[in-house]
Motif scaffolding. Sequence first.
Motif, PDB file in Angstrom:
ATOM      1  N   GLY A  38       0.805  -1.210   0.000  1.00  0.00           N
ATOM      2  CA  GLY A  38       0.000   0.000   0.000  1.00  0.00           C
ATOM      3  C   GLY A  38       0.839   1.261   0.000  1.00  0.00           C
ATOM      4  O   GLY A  38       1.936   1.307  -0.574  1.00  0.00           O
ATOM      5  N   SER A  39       0.331   2.298   0.663  1.00  0.00           N
ATOM      6  CA  SER A  39       1.070   3.551   0.775  1.00  0.00           C
ATOM      7  C   SER A  39       2.306   3.337   1.641  1.00  0.00           C
ATOM      8  O   SER A  39       2.460   2.299   2.295  1.00  0.00           O
ATOM      9  N   THR A  40       3.183   4.325   1.668  1.00  0.00           N
ATOM     10  CA  THR A  40       4.404   4.198   2.469  1.00  0.00           C
ATOM     11  C   THR A  40       4.073   3.976   3.938  1.00  0.00           C
ATOM     12  O   THR A  40       4.684   3.135   4.608  1.00  0.00           O
ATOM     13  N   ILE A  41       3.101   4.715   4.464  1.00  0.00           N
ATOM     14  CA  ILE A  41       2.698   4.550   5.861  1.00  0.00           C
ATOM     15  C   ILE A  41       2.095   3.172   6.091  1.00  0.00           C
ATOM     16  O   ILE A  41       2.363   2.519   7.112  1.00  0.00           O
ATOM     17  N   GLN A  42       1.283   2.693   5.158  1.00  0.00           N
ATOM     18  CA  GLN A  42       0.680   1.368   5.305  1.00  0.00           C
ATOM     19  C   GLN A  42       1.742   0.272   5.311  1.00  0.00           C
ATOM     20  O   GLN A  42       1.639  -0.704   6.051  1.00  0.00           O
ATOM     21  N   ARG A  43       2.779   0.430   4.508  1.00  0.00           N
ATOM     22  CA  ARG A  43       3.869  -0.550   4.478  1.00  0.00           C
ATOM     23  C   ARG A  43       4.665  -0.505   5.782  1.00  0.00           C
ATOM     24  O   ARG A  43       4.982  -1.542   6.367  1.00  0.00           O
ATOM     25  N   ASN A  86      11.256  -5.074  -6.744  1.00  0.00           N
ATOM     26  CA  ASN A  86      12.463  -5.118  -5.919  1.00  0.00           C
ATOM     27  C   ASN A  86      12.293  -4.326  -4.631  1.00  0.00           C
ATOM     28  O   ASN A  86      12.808  -4.725  -3.581  1.00  0.00           O
ATOM     29  N   ARG A  87      11.565  -3.224  -4.699  1.00  0.00           N
ATOM     30  CA  ARG A  87      11.305  -2.444  -3.487  1.00  0.00           C
ATOM     31  C   ARG A  87      10.572  -3.290  -2.452  1.00  0.00           C
ATOM     32  O   ARG A  87      10.955  -3.339  -1.278  1.00  0.00           O
ATOM     33  N   ARG A  88       9.531  -3.969  -2.884  1.00  0.00           N
ATOM     34  CA  ARG A  88       8.733  -4.780  -1.963  1.00  0.00           C
ATOM     35  C   ARG A  88       9.562  -5.918  -1.365  1.00  0.00           C
ATOM     36  O   ARG A  88       9.438  -6.237  -0.181  1.00  0.00           O
ATOM     37  N   GLU A  89      10.442  -6.506  -2.174  1.00  0.00           N
ATOM     38  CA  GLU A  89      11.266  -7.615  -1.691  1.00  0.00           C
ATOM     39  C   GLU A  89      12.272  -7.146  -0.643  1.00  0.00           C
ATOM     40  O   GLU A  89      12.474  -7.799   0.383  1.00  0.00           O
ATOM     41  N   ALA A 134       3.670   0.561   8.697  1.00  0.00           N
ATOM     42  CA  ALA A 134       2.837   0.039   9.777  1.00  0.00           C
ATOM     43  C   ALA A 134       2.726  -1.477   9.714  1.00  0.00           C
ATOM     44  O   ALA A 134       2.715  -2.154  10.751  1.00  0.00           O
ATOM     45  N   PHE A 135       2.653  -2.033   8.508  1.00  0.00           N
ATOM     46  CA  PHE A 135       2.505  -3.477   8.352  1.00  0.00           C
ATOM     47  C   PHE A 135       3.623  -4.225   9.068  1.00  0.00           C
ATOM     48  O   PHE A 135       3.374  -5.191   9.798  1.00  0.00           O
ATOM     49  N   TYR A 136       4.869  -3.780   8.889  1.00  0.00           N
ATOM     50  CA  TYR A 136       5.999  -4.487   9.494  1.00  0.00           C
ATOM     51  C   TYR A 136       6.132  -4.182  10.984  1.00  0.00           C
ATOM     52  O   TYR A 136       6.600  -5.029  11.750  1.00  0.00           O
ATOM     53  N   PHE A 137       5.694  -3.003  11.415  1.00  0.00           N
ATOM     54  CA  PHE A 137       5.658  -2.726  12.850  1.00  0.00           C
ATOM     55  C   PHE A 137       4.570  -3.556  13.528  1.00  0.00           C
ATOM     56  O   PHE A 137       4.750  -4.024  14.657  1.00  0.00           O
TER      57      PHE A 137
END
Length: 508
Positions: free
Chosen positions: A177-182, A412-415, A184-187
């Motif tokens: 998703g957005s930068t914040i959503q990404r 590659n960014r997502r990986e 937050a996902f890993y936090f």
Amino acid sequence: MPTNAENGNDKFISQGTNSPGVQELESFATFCNLDDLYLGVISHQFQSFDDKIISVKPSNTKEDYSASFHILRKHKRKCPKLDENKAIVSSQNSIIPTLSTEAIIELAAENFIQSASKSRKELSVLNHPYSSSPLSHSKDVQLIVNLLSCAEKVDKEQYDRAGKLLDECYKMSSPIGSTIQRLAFYFIEALYEKVGRVTPKGMCLDPLEAIIWPSIPLLALHKEHPLPQITKFAGIQTILDHVVEARKIHVIDLEIRSGIQYTILFQALVDRSKHPVEHLRITALGTKSKETMEETGKRLMSFAESLKISFSFDVVMVADVLDLKESLFKVVPGETVAVYAAYALMGLGGKADRLERIMRVIKDLNPCVMIIAEIEANCSSPSFIGRFVESLFFYGAIFDSFAECMKNDETNRREVEATCLGSSIKNVLAAEGDERKIRHMSIRVWRAFLARFGIVEIELSMSCVDQAHMVLQGFPCGRSCTVDMNGKCLIIAWKGTPLSSLSAWKFK
């Protein structure tokens, strides 16, 4: 994207595109695993830690409800005032401005304090410049507010309440998703794991087992993000500054990885008209993965042969850093020794005895210079809420930089976000004691610790600083990245948030 050599930003490498040096560098890069951007990923050479690098007396009392408020306010006070030009990113599809990741986190922190305060005495005085913005109730801001609330409940060991709120946060987050959503996902994943340590959710995975080094994504990151190249070009320039007249050079690398940084050194030595080098030796230090380091040596040997440089490569393997001895490095008379430690020492941040051992051995080798590059963050606090707040701002800047630098390379960014950043965040937030293998510390902490070994920080040359600025000019995202000095140390920052430091040291 063109390499910096192609953009004319590498004054070490010949400018002509038909230069053998350029061709060899490009071919070398195609088969190297460019895992030298060490954004919190665990060192494979040094893997044991304690809670503290410097003795800190633990508190016997549990932080009260206002502790998280205090830490958020403290973080706000120590940060420079946010540049509104950097905080606002224009949107082509909307008349409403888009806030940067840092601005969203700051706004969410203010909203969290205001909504969670029990009395007027605890109301926020952050005075965020966008508190009246229509974005103050956006989904991204609310997601971070909820995330802060989760962290506060985890810190108070209210795991049932935290778990329910985490479930809601999880629905709002996304790794694509957005930068914040990404972010937050890993936090959120890290908080799930933190809760799982004391509730029946099973054991968490060892971060070493969770990390899979993706060579292609890291190669893409190396090409598209300025941080790894600034570190290499400025670091190698500093070595060159201290071996100007040396005929025999011996570089000891504490974390060599692909070794691609030495292609820069090779080219510079070939182009040196005065004081030609008779022999260059590189020694890689490690506690495991000997075959991998030997493969790196073979690639470097092939590259050196193409440039007709007299070169040798050695590997020093020890089962434990405590077994390290000066005699293992085979320094011969007439050699000028330099030490290169790029993102290597923080792997020893919690094991003061091992860090002390390696520093004392290096001192006995009497290097002309020691180059140290480290992540510039304070994510090693024994306090969970302290680590959480510091990590949120630091990794927020990292995710923001990936969004801008790799915006045209989603795969590659997502990986890289999943494998490198995700595992790092989990370890920083969810692990305790020896299991916490990620120890980010600022240059201020490193200065205090290194002082005990009789090592002094020395000035970086203007050539080193110039190299850093020239690298930035070759990146479309370079305007968001800055290079500044903190005393004698080079600080690489993203929109005002420090990411990495580069410093040079010499023993008295």
